[in-house]
Design an enzyme around this catalytic site. Structure first.
Site, short mmCIF file in Angstrom:
data_model
loop_
_atom_site.label_atom_id
_atom_site.label_comp_id
_atom_site.label_asym_id
_atom_site.label_seq_id
_atom_site.Cartn_x
_atom_site.Cartn_y
_atom_site.Cartn_z
N GLU A 1 15.02 -7.07 -2.18
CA GLU A 1 14.32 -7.84 -3.19
C GLU A 1 14.85 -7.61 -4.59
O GLU A 1 14.28 -8.06 -5.56
CB GLU A 1 12.82 -7.48 -3.14
CG GLU A 1 12.15 -7.99 -1.89
CD GLU A 1 12.19 -9.51 -1.82
OE1 GLU A 1 13.04 -10.04 -1.06
OE2 GLU A 1 11.40 -10.15 -2.53
N GLY B 1 0.82 -1.21 0.00
CA GLY B 1 0.00 0.00 0.00
C GLY B 1 0.85 1.25 0.00
O GLY B 1 0.91 1.97 1.01
N GLU C 1 11.48 6.30 -15.92
CA GLU C 1 12.02 7.65 -15.77
C GLU C 1 12.64 7.82 -14.39
O GLU C 1 13.71 8.42 -14.24
CB GLU C 1 10.92 8.70 -15.99
CG GLU C 1 10.43 8.81 -17.44
CD GLU C 1 9.66 7.59 -17.90
OE1 GLU C 1 9.00 6.93 -17.05
OE2 GLU C 1 9.71 7.26 -19.09
C1 LIG Z 1 0.32 -3.53 -12.73
C2 LIG Z 1 0.66 -2.56 -11.65
C3 LIG Z 1 0.72 -3.00 -10.35
C4 LIG Z 1 0.98 -2.09 -9.31
N1 LIG Z 1 0.96 -2.56 -8.03
C5 LIG Z 1 1.15 -1.69 -7.02
C6 LIG Z 1 1.04 -2.12 -5.66
O1 LIG Z 1 0.80 -3.31 -5.39
N2 LIG Z 1 1.20 -1.22 -4.67
C7 LIG Z 1 1.48 0.09 -4.93
O2 LIG Z 1 1.65 0.85 -3.98
N3 LIG Z 1 1.56 0.55 -6.20
C8 LIG Z 1 1.39 -0.30 -7.25
N4 LIG Z 1 1.45 0.16 -8.55
C9 LIG Z 1 1.62 1.60 -8.82
C10 LIG Z 1 2.99 2.01 -9.32
O3 LIG Z 1 3.96 1.79 -8.36
C11 LIG Z 1 2.90 3.49 -9.75
O4 LIG Z 1 2.02 3.54 -10.81
C12 LIG Z 1 4.22 4.04 -10.17
O5 LIG Z 1 5.00 4.28 -9.05
C13 LIG Z 1 4.08 5.34 -10.98
O6 LIG Z 1 3.19 6.22 -10.43
P1 LIG Z 1 2.03 6.89 -11.30
O7 LIG Z 1 1.34 5.85 -12.05
O8 LIG Z 1 1.26 7.77 -10.41
O9 LIG Z 1 2.80 7.78 -12.36
P2 LIG Z 1 3.17 9.31 -12.18
O10 LIG Z 1 4.03 9.46 -11.01
O11 LIG Z 1 1.94 10.12 -12.28
O12 LIG Z 1 4.07 9.53 -13.46
C14 LIG Z 1 3.54 9.68 -14.77
C15 LIG Z 1 4.70 9.71 -15.75
O13 LIG Z 1 5.54 10.83 -15.48
C16 LIG Z 1 6.86 10.40 -15.28
N5 LIG Z 1 7.51 11.24 -14.28
C17 LIG Z 1 7.13 11.46 -13.01
N6 LIG Z 1 7.97 12.30 -12.41
C18 LIG Z 1 8.93 12.60 -13.32
C19 LIG Z 1 10.09 13.40 -13.29
N7 LIG Z 1 10.44 14.06 -12.20
N8 LIG Z 1 10.84 13.48 -14.40
C20 LIG Z 1 10.50 12.80 -15.53
N9 LIG Z 1 9.40 12.02 -15.61
C21 LIG Z 1 8.62 11.93 -14.51
C22 LIG Z 1 6.73 8.98 -14.80
O14 LIG Z 1 7.92 8.28 -15.00
C23 LIG Z 1 5.60 8.49 -15.65
O15 LIG Z 1 6.07 8.16 -16.91
C24 LIG Z 1 1.20 -0.72 -9.59
C25 LIG Z 1 1.18 -0.30 -10.92
C26 LIG Z 1 0.89 -1.19 -11.95
C27 LIG Z 1 0.83 -0.67 -13.34
#
Ligand SMILES: Cc1cc2nc3c(=O)[nH]c(=O)nc-3n(C[C@H](O)[C@H](O)[C@H](O)COP(=O)(O)OP(=O)(O)OC[C@H]3O[C@@H](n4cnc5c(N)ncnc54)[C@H](O)[C@@H]3O)c2cc1C
Lengths: 373, 307
Positions: free
Chosen positions: A238, A122, A356
């Site tokens: 991990e 989470g 990224e």
């Molecule tokens: C199949 C799947 C399973 C998952 N399981 C879990 C889980 O069990 N528990 C959990 O906590 N989360 C989980 N996640 C969530 C995942 O960890 C997040 O989606 C991930 O950390 C990215 O966050 P976001 O989607 O909000 O993207 P955002 O942070 O909104 O980013 C959007 C885009 O902008 C880019 N970006 C952001 N900041 C910058 C920067 N400073 N410079 C350049 N580019 C940038 C990112 O790289 C991305 O391409 C899961 C995601 C998926 C797809």
């Protein structure tokens, strides 16, 4: 240099392969959410052999083996498309072993080791994805309990899990990474609501709504406001099993089989693409072993792990997309192995830390490029 | 030289956009796609308003038709308007009963709209054939790429005469370029708007320079596709111009797909976000007529091969 494992380790690989023969039909790796019952039974079978606690110290009920054994186990599971390593036996257990009280270890470790107890991660929230230091889920302390309110999203397997490994704000708003704590939240406690978020691979992620949920203080892991270090260490624990390169070898084998079945294997363009991808798979294997080595030798592997994640996840997309591109319209038929792989691989460069963010780690920590502010 | 649309063309575009606002859109596409349906109502509405006749009428031509096809794709319309407005008029010189599906002779793979088609336009070597089909003739094929698909038989039908095969392939390439352009425009638009408001690390993600560059590169590719498409339409869908537009646009489609999904993060992987309505279709478009490689080969053939 020696790019080979020892005899004992290779013998363990054979043992794992024999074990996996009996689970040949599991096919849970990509679809753990929809095949949870079968996957859970598989985890129990691993638990019976002590393989969920392979590298835990013997003092806490582990087998005390090296991380190489863990690597081999999960690499073989990836090739067999059986299952991914469960959060409990990795992040949760290893953090508890490092930071947990005797009572916490006694309470959680046996169930995790047997494959009975399962956890979801989470961390992410609607407003906190890449930027986890902005997590808002609030945990207010009232005597011996925290009252937790907030919203988690994109949580894997939450509807099947028993507990949430929940990143909460215990410090002031705006305290960023200095004001976060890890609480173990019972997913069946009053005030917890789990909703489904259907995804493009035909599976689902979850949202977890926490409305004034009571969490006993004994369920905080590590010091209050100390989650940041603990999370980094847990991730590092991990790093050798998160992205097993055998997944890629299997992807490529499947794509080659598919190309054969559709009469494409003699096409020189197809062959050139396959050769390119085969080079990539070998590179992924080498990078994976380099990550493993940092762990075995007790070095920080932050940069190696980040580079490995970027390369592996991009490559799995390339393999899947190449197949679709030389596949002709036949590859668009729902449920065939290459179109599924293509939809599945879409998220690998996002989940578990985006490419990224990983590239930022390499830029700052290896290249020593300055950040802004 | 003048790349501006004229007043009449702008009026056509505005009118079709108004119609599409009421009758198309991502939500409708999702609802239809979940049942594997075809938007017969949309096709009828566009036909009744004259938007599928642009290429046949005296005052308008292929360029106006291409504008319509692109607009329908941009609105996520789930109807075979590329075939109706561009391909049939250019290849047969007349309207054909829709929905119209396009296929290559002897190919057994599924085709877009195959199971809903009443006319199948088949590209054989030198000629094109129009095959009348009934609902139920073709096998429905489930697919995750946003369009209803069907497996068709490509034999029989009425020949449209010598040279019609080449016209069919050129117009098909033009239609693909127009559809890819409209689809990419929406995928990119959704992503750009999302990243303007999505904040991480205290700033809108769209304000990070590394992100801006990637979005800007996509914008350059989409604009390039758009103008090559218009140019090909303006040139009357010649083999070379159509193949050029298709080779460019369908290569761009891959890049736009990857970047929009990557930069949208997890929300783009969920069905609650509209990106997938457009992005998934790009991959289906990429495979028609032998894909980018096929368009490239058509280009070199038309440009450098004599005979
Ligand atoms: C199949 C799947 C399973 C998952 N399981 C879990 C889980 O069990 N528990 C959990 O906590 N989360 C989980 N996640 C969530 C995942 O960890 C997040 O989606 C991930 O950390 C990215 O966050 P976001 O989607 O909000 O993207 P955002 O942070 O909104 O980013 C959007 C885009 O902008 C880019 N970006 C952001 N900041 C910058 C920067 N400073 N410079 C350049 N580019 C940038 C990112 O790289 C991305 O391409 C899961 C995601 C998926 C797809």
């Amino acid at each position: 240099m020696n790019a080979r494992f020892g005899d004992a380790e290779e013998a363990f690989r054979d043992e794992v392969r024999r074990f996996l023969e009996a689970h040949r039909d599991l096919d849970g790796f990509f679809v753990q959410d929809s095949r949870w019952d079968a996957v859970k039974a598989f985890f129990r079978a691993l638990g019976e052999r002590g393989w969920l606690s392979l590298a835990w110290p013997e003092a806490v009920g582990g087998l005390g083996r090296s991380p190489i054994h863990e690597y081999i186990l999960w690499d073989e599971c990836a090739y067999a498309r059986a299952a991914r390593p469960p959060l409990g036996a990795g992040v949760v257990a290893k953090t508890l072993i490092r930071y947990g009280s005797a009572a916490q270890k006694a309470r959680w470790l046996p169930g995790i080791r047997s494959g009975e107890l399962h956890f979801s991660l989470g961390y992410s929230e609607p407003e906190a994805g890449s930027d986890l230091a902005s997590v808002r889920t609030r945990a207010e302390r009232h005597g011996d309990t925290y009252r937790v309110s907030g919203e988690k999203c994109w949580t894997s397997y939450a509807r099947h899990s028993d507990y949430l490994w929940c990143l909460c704000r215990t410090g002031e708003p705006g305290s960023r990474g200095r004001g976060l704590s890890i609480l173990i939240v019972d997913l069946h406690a009053p005030g917890v609501k789990v909703g489904l978020l259907p995804t493009l691979d035909g599976e689902a992620l979850h949202e977890v709504l926490l409305d004034d949920v009571s969490v006993p203080v004994e369920q905080r892991v590590g010091p209050e406001n100390g989650a940041w270090t603990l999370m980094a260490e847990a991730l590092a624990d991990e790093r050798h099993v998160q992205f097993p390169p055998a997944r890629l070898r299997r992807d490529l084998d499947d794509v080659v089989a598919w190309a054969r079945r559709h009469g494409l294997e003699r096409d020189p363009r197809v062959r050139r693409t396959l050769a390119d991808l085969a080079v990539g798979v070998r590179e992924a294997e080498v990078l994976g072993l380099r990550v493993l080595e940092t762990l075995v030798k007790g070095r920080s592997g932050v940069v190696e792990a980040a580079a490995n994640k970027v390369f592996q996840t991009l490559l799995c997309q390339k393999i899947a997309r190449a197949a679709l591109d030389f596949g002709a319209p036949e590859s668009l038929v729902a449920g065939n192995p290459v179109e599924f792989l293509w939809r599945q691989s879409m998220w690998e460069t996002i989940g578990g830390g985006t490419s990224e963010i990983m590239l930022g780690v390499v830029a700052k920590q290896e290249l020593r490029l300055a950040g802004r502010s | 030289m003048d790349f501006e649309l004229n007043d009449d063309q702008r009026a056509i575009l505005e009118a079709v956009e108004t119609l599409l606002e009421q009758r198309a859109g991502a939500a409708r596409a999702v609802a239809l796609a979940s049942k594997g349906d075809y938007d017969a109502e949309l096709e009828a509405a566009l036909a009744n308003a004259g938007f599928t006749d642009m290429a046949l009428s005296e005052e308008t031509g292929l360029l106006e038709a291409a504008l319509v096809v692109e607009a329908v794709a941009r609105a996520g319309g789930l109807a075979a308007i590329g075939a109706a407005a561009l391909v049939a008029p250019h290849c047969a010189g007349r309207a054909l009963p829709g929905p119209i599906a396009l296929a290559s002779a002897g190919e057994r793979g599924p085709v877009r709209f195959g199971a809903h088609a009443r006319t199948l336009l088949v590209a054989a070597a030198d000629e094109a054939r129009a095959v009348r089909v009934q609902p139920g003739d073709a096998e429905t094929v489930a697919s995750n790429f946003g369009y209803p698909m069907g497996r068709v038989r490509t034999d029989g039908g009425e020949s449209l005469g010598a040279g019609s095969g080449a016209r069919l392939r050129s117009a098909w390439r033009l239609a693909l370029a127009a559809e890819a352009t409209g689809t990419m425009r929406s995928a990119l638009h959704i992503t750009v708007e999302y990243l303007k408001q999505r904040r991480q690390f205290g700033h809108p993600i769209g304000s990070f320079q590394a992100v801006q560059h990637r979005l800007a590169e996509c914008a350059v590719l989409v604009e390039g596709s758009r103008w090559l498409t218009y140019e090909a339409a303006w040139r009357g869908a010649t083999a070379e111009a159509s193949a050029t537009a298709a080779a460019y646009a369908l290569a761009a489609a891959h890049r736009v797909f990857s970047e929009t999904h990557q930069l949208s993060g997890s929300i783009g992987f969920t069905r609650e976000h509209d990106l997938h309505v457009f992005s998934m279709r790009l991959q289906a478009l990429r495979l028609e007529l032998d894909g980018v490689g096929g368009h490239q080969r058509a280009l070199t053939r038309s440009r450098w091969t004599t005979a």
